[in-house]
Design a protein around this motif. Structure first.
Motif, PDB file in Angstrom:
ATOM      1  N   VAL A  92       6.645   7.587   0.138  1.00  0.00           N
ATOM      2  CA  VAL A  92       5.850   6.999  -0.948  1.00  0.00           C
ATOM      3  C   VAL A  92       6.721   6.886  -2.197  1.00  0.00           C
ATOM      4  CG1 VAL A  92       3.797   7.257  -2.383  1.00  0.00           C
ATOM      5  CG2 VAL A  92       3.736   7.965   0.007  1.00  0.00           C
ATOM      6  N   LYS A  93       6.843   5.661  -2.724  1.00  0.00           N
ATOM      7  CA  LYS A  93       7.701   5.402  -3.884  1.00  0.00           C
ATOM      8  C   LYS A  93       6.926   5.584  -5.185  1.00  0.00           C
ATOM      9  CE  LYS A  93      10.592   1.964  -1.572  1.00  0.00           C
ATOM     10  NZ  LYS A  93      11.077   0.570  -1.615  1.00  0.00           N
ATOM     11  N   TYR A 104       2.293   4.730  -7.712  1.00  0.00           N
ATOM     12  CA  TYR A 104       2.968   4.951  -6.427  1.00  0.00           C
ATOM     13  C   TYR A 104       2.745   3.748  -5.525  1.00  0.00           C
ATOM     14  CZ  TYR A 104      -1.595   6.414  -4.474  1.00  0.00           C
ATOM     15  OH  TYR A 104      -2.897   6.466  -4.067  1.00  0.00           O
ATOM     16  N   HIS A 105       3.690   3.523  -4.628  1.00  0.00           N
ATOM     17  CA  HIS A 105       3.641   2.388  -3.704  1.00  0.00           C
ATOM     18  C   HIS A 105       3.814   2.901  -2.279  1.00  0.00           C
ATOM     19  CE1 HIS A 105       3.928  -0.608  -6.956  1.00  0.00           C
ATOM     20  NE2 HIS A 105       4.710   0.280  -7.524  1.00  0.00           N
ATOM     21  N   VAL A 106       3.036   2.334  -1.355  1.00  0.00           N
ATOM     22  CA  VAL A 106       3.118   2.711   0.054  1.00  0.00           C
ATOM     23  C   VAL A 106       3.640   1.531   0.870  1.00  0.00           C
ATOM     24  CG1 VAL A 106       1.338   4.488  -0.061  1.00  0.00           C
ATOM     25  CG2 VAL A 106       0.684   2.141   0.368  1.00  0.00           C
ATOM     26  N   PHE A 112       6.721  -3.858  -1.109  1.00  0.00           N
ATOM     27  CA  PHE A 112       7.185  -2.474  -1.041  1.00  0.00           C
ATOM     28  C   PHE A 112       8.711  -2.381  -0.976  1.00  0.00           C
ATOM     29  CE2 PHE A 112       8.386   1.296   1.447  1.00  0.00           C
ATOM     30  CZ  PHE A 112       7.831   2.294   0.663  1.00  0.00           C
ATOM     31  N   CYS A 120      10.343   9.931  -5.101  1.00  0.00           N
ATOM     32  CA  CYS A 120       9.670   9.689  -3.827  1.00  0.00           C
ATOM     33  C   CYS A 120       8.790  10.890  -3.478  1.00  0.00           C
ATOM     34  CB  CYS A 120      10.695   9.467  -2.720  1.00  0.00           C
ATOM     35  SG  CYS A 120      11.809   8.086  -3.055  1.00  0.00           S
ATOM     36  N   ASP A 123       3.466  12.092   0.491  1.00  0.00           N
ATOM     37  CA  ASP A 123       2.224  11.376   0.762  1.00  0.00           C
ATOM     38  C   ASP A 123       1.549  11.002  -0.563  1.00  0.00           C
ATOM     39  OD1 ASP A 123       1.118  13.749  -0.166  1.00  0.00           O
ATOM     40  OD2 ASP A 123       0.587  14.461   1.834  1.00  0.00           O
ATOM     41  N   THR A 124       0.467  10.223  -0.459  1.00  0.00           N
ATOM     42  CA  THR A 124      -0.227   9.743  -1.662  1.00  0.00           C
ATOM     43  C   THR A 124      -0.915  10.875  -2.414  1.00  0.00           C
ATOM     44  OG1 THR A 124      -2.183   9.154  -0.368  1.00  0.00           O
ATOM     45  CG2 THR A 124      -0.560   7.421  -0.745  1.00  0.00           C
ATOM     46  N   ALA A 127       1.594  12.390  -4.643  1.00  0.00           N
ATOM     47  CA  ALA A 127       1.876  11.472  -5.748  1.00  0.00           C
ATOM     48  C   ALA A 127       0.767  11.548  -6.800  1.00  0.00           C
ATOM     49  CB  ALA A 127       2.017  10.048  -5.227  1.00  0.00           C
ATOM     50  N   ALA A 134      -2.505   4.672  -7.564  1.00  0.00           N
ATOM     51  CA  ALA A 134      -2.288   3.488  -6.738  1.00  0.00           C
ATOM     52  C   ALA A 134      -2.247   2.257  -7.651  1.00  0.00           C
ATOM     53  CB  ALA A 134      -3.420   3.342  -5.731  1.00  0.00           C
TER      54      ALA A 134
END
Length: 137
Positions: A92-93, A104-106, A112, A120, A123-124, A127, A134
Protein backbone atom coordinates in the motif's frame (compact mmCIF):
# COMPACT_ATOMS: atom_id res chain seq x y z
CA UNK A 1 2.12 72.23 -22.46
CA UNK A 2 -0.34 69.38 -22.58
CA UNK A 3 2.38 66.88 -23.61
CA UNK A 4 4.56 67.84 -20.62
CA UNK A 5 1.73 67.01 -18.24
CA UNK A 6 1.29 63.58 -19.83
CA UNK A 7 5.03 62.85 -19.78
CA UNK A 8 5.57 63.70 -16.12
CA UNK A 9 3.49 60.79 -14.68
CA UNK A 10 5.19 58.41 -17.11
CA UNK A 11 8.63 59.67 -16.06
CA UNK A 12 7.72 59.28 -12.38
CA UNK A 13 6.45 55.76 -13.01
CA UNK A 14 9.64 54.79 -14.87
CA UNK A 15 11.85 56.27 -12.16
CA UNK A 16 9.89 54.42 -9.48
CA UNK A 17 10.14 51.12 -11.39
CA UNK A 18 13.90 51.53 -11.85
CA UNK A 19 14.35 52.33 -8.16
CA UNK A 20 12.48 49.18 -7.15
CA UNK A 21 14.43 47.06 -9.63
CA UNK A 22 17.75 48.40 -8.37
CA UNK A 23 16.82 47.97 -4.72
CA UNK A 24 15.97 44.30 -5.29
CA UNK A 25 19.37 43.76 -6.97
CA UNK A 26 21.25 44.88 -3.87
CA UNK A 27 19.71 42.20 -1.62
CA UNK A 28 21.73 39.20 -0.53
CA UNK A 29 20.54 35.78 -1.79
CA UNK A 30 19.21 34.95 1.70
CA UNK A 31 17.11 38.12 1.75
CA UNK A 32 15.65 37.40 -1.68
CA UNK A 33 14.57 33.91 -0.62
CA UNK A 34 12.82 35.21 2.50
CA UNK A 35 11.42 38.39 0.95
CA UNK A 36 7.63 38.69 0.69
CA UNK A 37 5.98 37.37 -2.45
CA UNK A 38 5.92 39.80 -5.40
CA UNK A 39 2.25 38.95 -5.86
CA UNK A 40 1.54 41.02 -2.74
CA UNK A 41 2.87 44.11 -4.53
CA UNK A 42 0.48 46.83 -5.66
CA UNK A 43 1.72 47.36 -9.22
CA UNK A 44 2.29 44.85 -12.02
CA UNK A 45 5.55 46.59 -12.97
CA UNK A 46 7.16 45.66 -9.66
CA UNK A 47 6.20 42.04 -10.19
CA UNK A 48 7.76 42.08 -13.66
CA UNK A 49 10.99 43.52 -12.27
CA UNK A 50 11.52 40.87 -9.60
CA UNK A 51 13.73 37.85 -10.35
CA UNK A 52 11.02 35.33 -9.39
CA UNK A 53 8.63 36.63 -12.06
CA UNK A 54 10.63 35.47 -15.07
CA UNK A 55 10.30 31.89 -16.38
CA UNK A 56 14.07 31.43 -16.43
CA UNK A 57 14.25 32.32 -12.74
CA UNK A 58 11.44 29.88 -11.97
CA UNK A 59 13.29 27.00 -13.64
CA UNK A 60 16.47 27.72 -11.66
CA UNK A 61 14.73 27.70 -8.29
CA UNK A 62 15.55 24.83 -5.95
CA UNK A 63 12.90 22.10 -5.73
CA UNK A 64 10.60 22.06 -2.74
CA UNK A 65 11.61 19.92 0.21
CA UNK A 66 10.02 16.50 0.40
CA UNK A 67 6.86 16.36 2.50
CA UNK A 68 7.47 15.26 6.05
CA UNK A 69 5.89 12.20 7.59
CA UNK A 70 4.53 12.05 11.11
CA UNK A 71 6.45 10.02 13.66
CA UNK A 72 3.51 7.59 13.83
CA UNK A 73 3.57 7.02 10.05
CA UNK A 74 7.34 6.54 10.07
CA UNK A 75 7.11 3.79 12.68
CA UNK A 76 4.16 2.00 11.05
CA UNK A 77 5.44 2.10 7.46
CA UNK A 78 8.58 1.30 5.48
CA UNK A 79 10.52 3.19 2.83
CA UNK A 80 9.69 2.55 -0.84
CA UNK A 81 11.97 0.23 -2.85
CA UNK A 82 12.44 2.88 -5.55
CA UNK A 83 10.61 5.93 -6.91
CA UNK A 84 7.31 4.15 -7.70
CA UNK A 85 7.61 0.70 -6.09
CA UNK A 86 6.91 -0.55 -2.59
CA UNK A 87 8.33 -3.77 -1.14
CA UNK A 88 6.20 -6.92 -1.57
CA UNK A 89 5.48 -7.10 2.19
CA UNK A 90 4.11 -3.51 2.16
CA UNK A 91 2.11 -3.02 -1.07
CA UNK A 92 0.00 0.00 0.00
CA UNK A 93 1.52 3.31 -1.16
CA UNK A 94 1.30 6.34 1.12
CA UNK A 95 1.41 9.77 -0.53
CA UNK A 96 1.73 13.04 1.44
CA UNK A 97 0.25 16.10 -0.29
CA UNK A 98 -0.34 19.65 0.90
CA UNK A 99 -3.59 20.08 -0.98
CA UNK A 100 -5.31 16.72 -0.47
CA UNK A 101 -3.63 15.50 2.73
CA UNK A 102 -2.22 12.04 3.43
CA UNK A 103 -3.63 9.49 0.98
CA UNK A 104 -2.96 5.79 0.51
CA UNK A 105 -3.22 3.94 -2.80
CA UNK A 106 -3.89 0.24 -3.42
CA UNK A 107 -3.04 -1.92 -6.44
CA UNK A 108 -6.61 -2.01 -7.82
CA UNK A 109 -6.57 1.74 -8.59
CA UNK A 110 -6.09 2.72 -12.27
CA UNK A 111 -2.98 4.90 -11.83
CA UNK A 112 -1.38 2.87 -9.02
CA UNK A 113 1.83 2.21 -11.00
CA UNK A 114 2.49 5.95 -11.46
CA UNK A 115 2.05 6.95 -7.79
CA UNK A 116 5.35 8.00 -6.17
CA UNK A 117 5.01 7.06 -2.50
CA UNK A 118 6.78 8.63 0.46
CA UNK A 119 6.03 5.54 2.60
CA UNK A 120 4.61 2.04 2.18
CA UNK A 121 2.24 0.09 4.46
CA UNK A 122 1.41 -3.61 4.83
CA UNK A 123 -2.36 -2.98 4.56
CA UNK A 124 -5.00 -0.23 4.47
CA UNK A 125 -5.76 -0.55 8.19
CA UNK A 126 -2.14 0.28 9.03
CA UNK A 127 -2.22 3.22 6.60
CA UNK A 128 -5.37 4.57 8.26
CA UNK A 129 -3.83 4.10 11.71
CA UNK A 130 -0.88 6.21 10.48
CA UNK A 131 -3.23 9.04 9.47
CA UNK A 132 -3.73 8.25 5.76
CA UNK A 133 -7.08 7.97 3.99
CA UNK A 134 -8.38 6.42 0.78
CA UNK A 135 -8.49 8.74 -2.25
CA UNK A 136 -11.80 10.37 -3.12
CA UNK A 137 -13.42 9.01 -6.24
Amino acid sequence: MNTKIKLRPVAIFVAFSVAIALSSCSKKPDEIATAPSPAMSATPSTVANTPAASPSAMSSMAPQAAPTLSANASTLGVKPSNETTCPSNAPVKGKVTKKRGNIYHVAKEPDFARVKPEICFKDTATAEKAGFRAPRQ
